[in-house]
Design a protein around this motif. Structure first.
Motif, PDB file in Angstrom:
ATOM      1  N   ASN A 201      55.851  18.481   4.605  1.00  0.00           N
ATOM      2  CA  ASN A 201      57.019  17.701   4.975  1.00  0.00           C
ATOM      3  C   ASN A 201      57.130  17.665   6.492  1.00  0.00           C
ATOM      4  OD1 ASN A 201      60.165  17.846   5.749  1.00  0.00           O
ATOM      5  ND2 ASN A 201      59.903  16.561   3.946  1.00  0.00           N
ATOM      6  N   ALA A 202      57.522  16.525   7.032  1.00  0.00           N
ATOM      7  CA  ALA A 202      57.643  16.392   8.481  1.00  0.00           C
ATOM      8  C   ALA A 202      59.019  15.881   8.843  1.00  0.00           C
ATOM      9  CB  ALA A 202      56.574  15.439   9.009  1.00  0.00           C
ATOM     10  N   GLU A 203      59.559  16.398   9.937  1.00  0.00           N
ATOM     11  CA  GLU A 203      60.884  15.980  10.379  1.00  0.00           C
ATOM     12  C   GLU A 203      60.990  16.172  11.883  1.00  0.00           C
ATOM     13  OE1 GLU A 203      65.582  17.005   9.478  1.00  0.00           O
ATOM     14  OE2 GLU A 203      63.995  18.081   8.447  1.00  0.00           O
ATOM     15  N   ALA A 204      61.320  15.070  12.599  1.00  0.00           N
ATOM     16  CA  ALA A 204      61.466  15.101  14.059  1.00  0.00           C
ATOM     17  C   ALA A 204      60.205  15.688  14.689  1.00  0.00           C
ATOM     18  CB  ALA A 204      62.722  15.858  14.454  1.00  0.00           C
ATOM     19  N   ASN A 205      60.318  16.855  15.330  1.00  0.00           N
ATOM     20  CA  ASN A 205      59.126  17.471  15.922  1.00  0.00           C
ATOM     21  C   ASN A 205      58.790  18.803  15.251  1.00  0.00           C
ATOM     22  OD1 ASN A 205      61.403  18.644  16.976  1.00  0.00           O
ATOM     23  ND2 ASN A 205      61.026  18.025  19.093  1.00  0.00           N
ATOM     24  N   ILE A 206      58.963  18.838  13.938  1.00  0.00           N
ATOM     25  CA  ILE A 206      58.629  20.023  13.148  1.00  0.00           C
ATOM     26  C   ILE A 206      57.787  19.603  11.942  1.00  0.00           C
ATOM     27  CG2 ILE A 206      59.508  22.015  11.866  1.00  0.00           C
ATOM     28  CD1 ILE A 206      62.157  21.671  13.293  1.00  0.00           C
ATOM     29  N   ILE A 207      56.699  20.321  11.697  1.00  0.00           N
ATOM     30  CA  ILE A 207      55.920  20.154  10.465  1.00  0.00           C
ATOM     31  C   ILE A 207      56.224  21.351   9.576  1.00  0.00           C
ATOM     32  CG2 ILE A 207      53.624  20.016   9.439  1.00  0.00           C
ATOM     33  CD1 ILE A 207      52.634  18.803  12.044  1.00  0.00           C
ATOM     34  N   LYS A 208      56.618  21.075   8.350  1.00  0.00           N
ATOM     35  CA  LYS A 208      56.956  22.142   7.403  1.00  0.00           C
ATOM     36  C   LYS A 208      55.923  22.154   6.283  1.00  0.00           C
ATOM     37  CE  LYS A 208      61.018  20.210   7.101  1.00  0.00           C
ATOM     38  NZ  LYS A 208      62.391  19.875   6.687  1.00  0.00           N
ATOM     39  N   VAL A 209      55.351  23.313   6.025  1.00  0.00           N
ATOM     40  CA  VAL A 209      54.314  23.441   4.997  1.00  0.00           C
ATOM     41  C   VAL A 209      54.743  24.500   3.982  1.00  0.00           C
ATOM     42  CG1 VAL A 209      51.882  23.868   4.524  1.00  0.00           C
ATOM     43  CG2 VAL A 209      52.553  22.840   6.700  1.00  0.00           C
TER      44      VAL A 209
END
Length: 360
Positions: A201-209
């Motif tokens: 998942n990606a949001e703004a300037n963060i990648i979440k795995v």
């Protein structure tokens, strides 16, 4: 063009209102007001969050077309509809809702598409004139002298210098034999438990795995993923030709201590989160907020924090700015309290997290 999401948000209960049902123990402002004795009425104009409001004023399908094509005119139509409601001769002064919400969605849309640099000109050209119309409507009912205006925003703005668009640039996550599910509105896949190795998942300037621990059939939130799986994800992220160069820091979930630890690429090991305090002060506080909201079930296993100005997207659409990001100036929002009943005029230069809001 119009998207299905735009239609659904402003029809029936609204998709945004349905999201609020998850907050079972929390009332919206409108719900809280309606439960007072006597009840406090409210009206909401063209905002998708209306749960508990006494009256809602919705845009038409034609208005929603203007949202995409003529955002300034869209906002003008919003304020005209609200002002007409207030001016209605059948609405007595004492019947005017005590809480009036006006939402400048066109301003939000314009800021996303053209960047936040247009905001000053847009506010001067459009919003100021719209506020004048609202004030005149309130004066026509002799309630202006008793009205307090609270002007704020629902998010900051992150202006991009570079965009990583997952809709176009496939990451190396799927090249290492990992079955990746992209958790986005436009994903062609449907999430099925145990079918995927990684949820991305990606949001703004963060990648979440999120890593699914299938090795021993134990849900990942009861027992952390295997270290070899974490290292595989880290390696894939850092070596990716698109994503890798834009990563500022990698955080890995520390299950034993219910926090995050910082990955050290020079050693392949980990450092304590506090090392960020000296290494990058502007980034430490938002990372601290991430840690403070740590949840053993829902917090990502790996967080890739991107460099300032880089936006990660999961959709094929490209805007010049996104919702607020990691860095402090990307998350700032205004808060102005004005009106004749407001006697003390103060400018707060203290960051909100250091300010006692009970004094406002």
């Amino acid at each position: 063009y119009l998207t299905l999401e735009q239609f659904s948000v402003y029809s029936g209960e609204g998709t945004a209102n349905k999201d609020l049902t998850q907050l079972q123990n929390t009332s919206t402002l409108y719900q809280y007001a309606s439960q007072k004795d006597p009840p406090i009425n409210s009206v909401v104009a063209w905002n998708m969050y209306t749960k508990g409001a006494t009256k809602t004023i919705w845009p038409t399908s034609g208005d929603l077309i203007d949202y995409n094509l003529l955002p300034g005119y869209y906002d003008l139509r919003m304020i005209d509809s609200l002002a007409s409601y207030i001016r209605d001769p059948s609405l007595q002064c004492h019947e005017i809702p005590k809480i009036i919400t006006a939402y400048w969605g066109g301003h939000d849309h314009k800021s996303h598409t053209d960047g936040s640099s247009i905001q000053e000109e847009y506010i001067s050209r459009h919003v100021d004139q719209h506020l004048k119309k609202l004030i005149e409507a309130l004066k026509s009912k002799n309630v202006y002298d008793f009205t307090v205006f609270l002007i704020t925003a629902d998010h900051g703005h992150l202006d991009k210098s570079k965009e990583i668009n997952i809709g176009k640039d496939r990451t190396a996550l799927s090249q290492g034999g990992l079955n990746v599910y992209e958790d986005s509105t436009f994903s062609a896949n449907t999430y099925i438990e145990n079918q995927w190795d990684v949820v991305f998942n990606a949001e703004a300037n963060i990648i979440k795995v999120y890593i699914i621990n299938k090795a021993d059939s134990i849900p990942r939130w009861n027992k952390g993923p295997l270290e070899q799986d974490i290292q595989a994800i880290i390696s894939n992220l850092l070596t990716d030709s698109v994503v890798g160069p834009e990563i500022a820091y990698l955080l890995v979930k520390d299950y034993g201590h219910k926090t995050y630890k910082v990955y050290d690429p020079s050693t392949g090991g980990y450092k304590d989160l506090s090392t960020l305090k000296n290494a990058n002060p502007p980034l430490f506080r938002p990372v601290e907020r991430i840690t403070n909201s740590y949840n053993y079930k829902t917090s990502p296993d790996v967080l890739a924090l991107l460099k300032k100005g880089t936006i990660i997207k999961t959709t094929p659409f490209s805007d010049k700015s996104d919702h607020g990001g990691l860095y402090l100036e990307e998350s700032w929002v205004p808060l102005m309290i004005m009106g004749k009943p407001v006697k003390q005029k103060t400018i707060l230069n203290t960051p909100v997290w250091n300010y006692d809001t009970t004094k406002i």
